[in-house]
Design an enzyme around this catalytic site. Structure first.
Site, PDB file in Angstrom:
ATOM      1  N   LYS A  85       0.840  -1.215   0.000  1.00 37.90           N
ATOM      2  CA  LYS A  85       0.000   0.000   0.000  1.00 37.90           C
ATOM      3  C   LYS A  85       0.869   1.257   0.000  1.00 37.90           C
ATOM      4  O   LYS A  85       0.693   2.154  -0.824  1.00 37.90           O
ATOM      5  CB  LYS A  85      -0.934   0.027   1.236  1.00 37.90           C
ATOM      6  CG  LYS A  85      -1.835  -1.188   1.360  1.00 37.90           C
ATOM      7  CD  LYS A  85      -2.773  -1.087   2.543  1.00 37.90           C
ATOM      8  CE  LYS A  85      -2.100  -1.095   3.908  1.00 37.90           C
ATOM      9  NZ  LYS A  85      -1.422  -2.355   4.259  1.00 37.90           N
ATOM     10  N   ARG A 141      11.785  -5.730   4.993  1.00 42.20           N
ATOM     11  CA  ARG A 141      11.439  -4.342   4.631  1.00 42.20           C
ATOM     12  C   ARG A 141      12.381  -3.341   5.303  1.00 42.20           C
ATOM     13  O   ARG A 141      12.737  -3.462   6.461  1.00 42.20           O
ATOM     14  CB  ARG A 141      10.008  -4.024   5.048  1.00 42.20           C
ATOM     15  CG  ARG A 141       9.700  -2.537   4.902  1.00 42.20           C
ATOM     16  CD  ARG A 141       8.271  -2.220   4.968  1.00 42.20           C
ATOM     17  NE  ARG A 141       7.640  -2.589   6.221  1.00 42.20           N
ATOM     18  CZ  ARG A 141       6.344  -2.423   6.451  1.00 42.20           C
ATOM     19  NH1 ARG A 141       5.564  -1.925   5.537  1.00 42.20           N
ATOM     20  NH2 ARG A 141       5.840  -2.771   7.599  1.00 42.20           N
ATOM     21  N   ARG A 166      11.087  -1.333  10.916  1.00 42.23           N
ATOM     22  CA  ARG A 166      10.004  -0.979  11.836  1.00 42.23           C
ATOM     23  C   ARG A 166       9.898  -2.007  12.958  1.00 42.23           C
ATOM     24  O   ARG A 166       9.937  -3.200  12.691  1.00 42.23           O
ATOM     25  CB  ARG A 166       8.671  -0.917  11.066  1.00 42.23           C
ATOM     26  CG  ARG A 166       8.378   0.469  10.534  1.00 42.23           C
ATOM     27  CD  ARG A 166       7.204   0.528   9.621  1.00 42.23           C
ATOM     28  NE  ARG A 166       6.003  -0.158  10.073  1.00 42.23           N
ATOM     29  CZ  ARG A 166       4.875  -0.205   9.363  1.00 42.23           C
ATOM     30  NH1 ARG A 166       4.800   0.411   8.205  1.00 42.23           N
ATOM     31  NH2 ARG A 166       3.826  -0.838   9.810  1.00 42.23           N
ATOM     32  N   ARG A 186      -0.753  -8.721  13.546  1.00 41.93           N
ATOM     33  CA  ARG A 186      -1.312  -7.732  12.596  1.00 41.93           C
ATOM     34  C   ARG A 186      -2.132  -8.445  11.522  1.00 41.93           C
ATOM     35  O   ARG A 186      -3.187  -7.958  11.117  1.00 41.93           O
ATOM     36  CB  ARG A 186      -0.171  -6.918  11.961  1.00 41.93           C
ATOM     37  CG  ARG A 186       0.433  -5.902  12.925  1.00 41.93           C
ATOM     38  CD  ARG A 186       1.791  -5.413  12.456  1.00 41.93           C
ATOM     39  NE  ARG A 186       1.765  -4.712  11.186  1.00 41.93           N
ATOM     40  CZ  ARG A 186       2.833  -4.531  10.416  1.00 41.93           C
ATOM     41  NH1 ARG A 186       4.004  -5.003  10.783  1.00 41.93           N
ATOM     42  NH2 ARG A 186       2.729  -3.869   9.293  1.00 41.93           N
TER      43      ARG A 186
END
Ligand code: AP5
Ligand code: MG
Length: 245
Positions: free
Chosen positions: A42, A156, A191, A202
């Site tokens: 996203k 990531r 993160r 999540r």
């Protein structure tokens, strides 16, 4: 008779709300919603599409991380929730979003990345946009299988510059210079909520709370689905998204 709301100096927030309302009624901004599980891409696509359409993007997660970085009361409350993979309360979330949307830069609309995330937020958003003369024009779902998501989040890298916030993937979308953002040359970081246990939580929250939005928006005739798995490169995903406009 005249009703005096407030002078700017008396209540700047109220003044900006009234000004924004007037502005939105005239400009009729249009919004795009991105829906997808954690790691679906996203944020990656939102940044590119925003540049293409010349509209801003609002990432709820980035707004919350900014609150955390600034050490505000909201940020402290959010730290526990986000690090456990849970959602922030709806009232708090919509409050943060409404404040952000007061900014002038949203006069043409924007991309909502990570809002709404449950049916209640979708209803609140619909009401808010309708009341202000704005509209939700399209909801884009990013369809990615779970094994691909786990791999993406484990590798990531995120830009530490809050104004940029672009993401990279150590293996599939590496930055040109190791540890440095291609766009603004700031440092990249991992993160904390990308730890495997938090990612599982999540994903579970997504399945129970956010996935029902897909049927909700399909019924409203707003939903478009884009395949965005690991065999579909970022550029192909972006082209598919752009073709929807
Ligand atoms: P948020 O920051 O929005 O997290 P998220 O939805 O879990 O999504 P991510 O940012 O992790 O993933 P993404 O889809 O943006 O993927 P990306 O582009 O980075 O929210 C954080 C938290 O805030 C939430 O968990 C919640 O607690 C709270 N929150 C937020 N909104 C809320 C709301 N409305 N209500 C309540 N609470 C809320 O891509 C991932 C990786 O994949 C990158 O490494 C990228 O390089 C790579 N990649 C991207 N596309 C491709 C491709 N096509 N092929 C291969 N690799 C790719
Ligand atoms: Mg994101």
């Amino acid at each position: 008779m005249f009703v005096r709301t407030a002078y700017p100096t008396e209540n700047p927030q109220r003044f900006r709300t009234v000004l924004r309302s007037l502005f939105w009624i005239i400009c009729k901004p249009k919004f795009v919603v991105f829906v997808g599980p954690p790691g679906a891409g996203k944020g990656t696509i939102a940044n590119e599409l925003a540049a293409f359409l010349e509209i801003p993007t609002v990432s709820m997660g980035d707004l919350f991380r900014r609150e955390q970085a600034n050490g505000t009361a909201i940020g402290v409350l959010l730290s526990t929730l986000i690090n456990e993979g849970k959602f922030a309360p709806d009232e708090l979330t919509i409050g943060v979003l409404k404040k952000e949307l007061l900014k002038f830069k949203y006069w043409r609309g924007g991309i909502l990345d990570g809002f709404p995330r449950n049916i209640n937020q979708a209803i609140l958003l619909g009401t808010m946009l309708k009341e202000q003369g704005a509209a939700l024009t399209i909801v884009i779902e990013f369809a990615v299988p779970e094994p691909d998501l786990l791999n993406r989040l484990a590798y990531r890298l995120t830009c530490s510059n809050k104004e940029c916030g672009r993401t990279f993937h150590l293996k599939m979308l590496p930055p040109k210079v190791s540890g440095v953002c291609d766009h603004c040359q700031s440092k990249l970081y991992q993160r904390p909520d990308d730890a495997p246990a938090v990612v599982e939580a999540r994903l579970a929250t997504y399945r129970t709370q956010t996935a029902p939005l897909i049927a909700f928006y399909a019924k409203e005739g707003l939903l478009k689905t884009v395949r965005a798995d690991n065999t579909t490169g970022k550029d192909t995903v972006l082209k598919a998204v752009i073709s929807l406009f």
